[in-house]
Design an enzyme around this catalytic site. Structure first.
Site, PDB file in Angstrom:
ATOM      1  N   GLU A   1      -0.372  -5.474   6.138  1.00  0.00           N
ATOM      2  CA  GLU A   1       0.799  -5.771   5.271  1.00  0.00           C
ATOM      3  C   GLU A   1       1.846  -6.479   6.094  1.00  0.00           C
ATOM      4  OE1 GLU A   1       1.216  -0.910   3.643  1.00  0.00           O
ATOM      5  OE2 GLU A   1       1.912  -1.371   5.485  1.00  0.00           O
TER       6      GLU A   1
ATOM      7  N   LYS B   1      14.097   7.690   2.003  1.00  0.00           N
ATOM      8  CA  LYS B   1      13.369   6.733   3.270  1.00  0.00           C
ATOM      9  C   LYS B   1      14.346   5.937   3.227  1.00  0.00           C
ATOM     10  CE  LYS B   1       9.180   8.331   2.547  1.00  0.00           C
ATOM     11  NZ  LYS B   1       7.917   7.716   1.969  1.00  0.00           N
TER      12      LYS B   1
ATOM     13  N   THR C   1       0.946  -1.264   0.005  1.00  0.00           N
ATOM     14  CA  THR C   1       0.020   0.048  -0.074  1.00  0.00           C
ATOM     15  C   THR C   1       0.812   1.270  -0.027  1.00  0.00           C
ATOM     16  OG1 THR C   1      -1.759  -1.089   1.138  1.00  0.00           O
ATOM     17  CG2 THR C   1      -1.766   1.164   1.333  1.00  0.00           C
TER      18      THR C   1
ATOM     19  N   GLY D   1       6.010  -0.695   0.125  1.00  0.00           N
ATOM     20  CA  GLY D   1       6.884   0.439   0.484  1.00  0.00           C
ATOM     21  C   GLY D   1       7.489   0.338   2.020  1.00  0.00           C
ATOM     22  N   ALA D   2       7.923   1.588   2.208  1.00  0.00           N
ATOM     23  CA  ALA D   2       8.224   1.770   3.635  1.00  0.00           C
ATOM     24  C   ALA D   2       8.174   3.156   3.987  1.00  0.00           C
ATOM     25  CB  ALA D   2       9.627   1.062   4.150  1.00  0.00           C
TER      26      ALA D   2
ATOM     27  N   GLY E   1       0.463   4.622   6.035  1.00  0.00           N
ATOM     28  CA  GLY E   1      -0.757   4.923   5.133  1.00  0.00           C
ATOM     29  C   GLY E   1      -1.803   3.880   6.048  1.00  0.00           C
TER      30      GLY E   1
ATOM     31  N   SER F   1       2.091   5.277  -2.046  1.00  0.00           N
ATOM     32  CA  SER F   1       2.406   5.972  -3.129  1.00  0.00           C
ATOM     33  C   SER F   1       3.362   5.438  -4.072  1.00  0.00           C
ATOM     34  CB  SER F   1       2.682   7.421  -2.804  1.00  0.00           C
ATOM     35  OG  SER F   1       3.988   7.479  -2.031  1.00  0.00           O
TER      36      SER F   1
ATOM     37  N   LYS G   1       6.802   0.718   8.947  1.00  0.00           N
ATOM     38  CA  LYS G   1       5.753   0.941   8.112  1.00  0.00           C
ATOM     39  C   LYS G   1       4.324   1.078   8.827  1.00  0.00           C
ATOM     40  CE  LYS G   1       5.225  -2.426   5.134  1.00  0.00           C
ATOM     41  NZ  LYS G   1       4.899  -1.402   4.176  1.00  0.00           N
ATOM     42  N   GLY G   2       3.425   1.553   7.936  1.00  0.00           N
ATOM     43  CA  GLY G   2       2.012   1.862   8.587  1.00  0.00           C
ATOM     44  C   GLY G   2       1.722   3.486   8.788  1.00  0.00           C
TER      45      GLY G   2
END
Length: 233
Positions: free
Chosen positions: A107, A125, A29, A86-87, A101, A31, A98-99
């Site tokens: 995830e 990142k 999840t 992503g991360a 979003g 961008s 992560k998280g």
């Protein structure tokens, strides 16, 4: 901003090279993963690629469906060949936060079910040590104030994530507390920290990803750098 977008796009698209016919793919999840999903949709059409995907969020599901990508529930597959996600931060020890979003629970379940996990990020990142970004902790709405006060007492400086004036609600119907681990991340074992947080009654999961990531794709202004985790690390 433009450079960051370019780096995300480069990293997200490069990771699609890991996807082959008949694979089961976990779709993360965010961008950066948006570019992966978009590129996968193109590859499936151009190469008549037959892959099955498991989504980690309602946003990912909606976008993948628009591209005609075949989706199934995690419970309907035996395991996952590859997850691309992503991360918010990741370091050279392959530890990630992560998280951002709000999809950290799904995830982590999907990543843990995967034979291989690829993380795609722009150059901002990839950091020396994770911890500057707040660590998301998913908590039950029932009794979340207990978890909040417990976090306060233990120095985590929690903030209840909100959307407008109301608490942010995850796809699984929970709240998120964003906590500060910047002062302790290098003073404690990350695996033990992950377990410690998860053992607090009311906590569902946290966004520390330790011993899960296998490869990192880092978008840079001059291309994509790929870092593979050595076996045994």
């Amino acid at each position: 901003m433009e450079q960051t977008y370019y780096e995300k796009k480069e990293a997200g698209e490069a990771a699609v090279d890991l996807i082959h016919n008949k694979m089961v793919i976990g779709l993360g999840t965010g961008s950066t993963v948006y570019h992966t999903i978009n590129k996968l949709g193109e590859k499936m059409k151009d190469e008549k690629l037959d892959v099955t995907c498991v989504s980690t969020s309602s946003n990912t599901t909606e976008f993948a469906k628009q591209l005609g990508i075949k989706l199934v529930a995690l419970n309907d597959v035996q395991d996952i060949d590859l997850t691309i996600d992503g991360a918010d931060e990741i370091d050279g020890d392959f530890r990630a936060i992560k998280g951002g979003g709000g999809a950290l629970l799904f995830e982590k379940i999907v990543a843990s079910s995967s034979r291989k996990v690829a993380i795609i990020v722009d150059s901002t990142k990839y950091v020396d040590t994770i911890g500057a970004y707040p660590l998301p902790v998913e908590v039950l709405p029932f009794g979340y104030k207990y978890v909040f006060e417990r976090m306060v007492r233990e120095g985590f400086q929690p903030n209840l994530r909100k959307m407008g004036n109301d608490p942010f609600i995850t796809d699984s119907g929970n709240f998120i507390l964003d906590i500060n681990v910047s002062n302790i991340i290098d003073k404690v074992d990350t695996i033990n920290l992950e377990k410690y947080i998860n053992n607090i009654p009311g906590v569902i999961e946290n966004g520390l990803f330790t011993n899960i990531v296998d490869v990192i794709y880092i978008g840079k202004k001059d291309g994509v750098e790929v870092k593979n985790r050595e076996k045994g690390d």
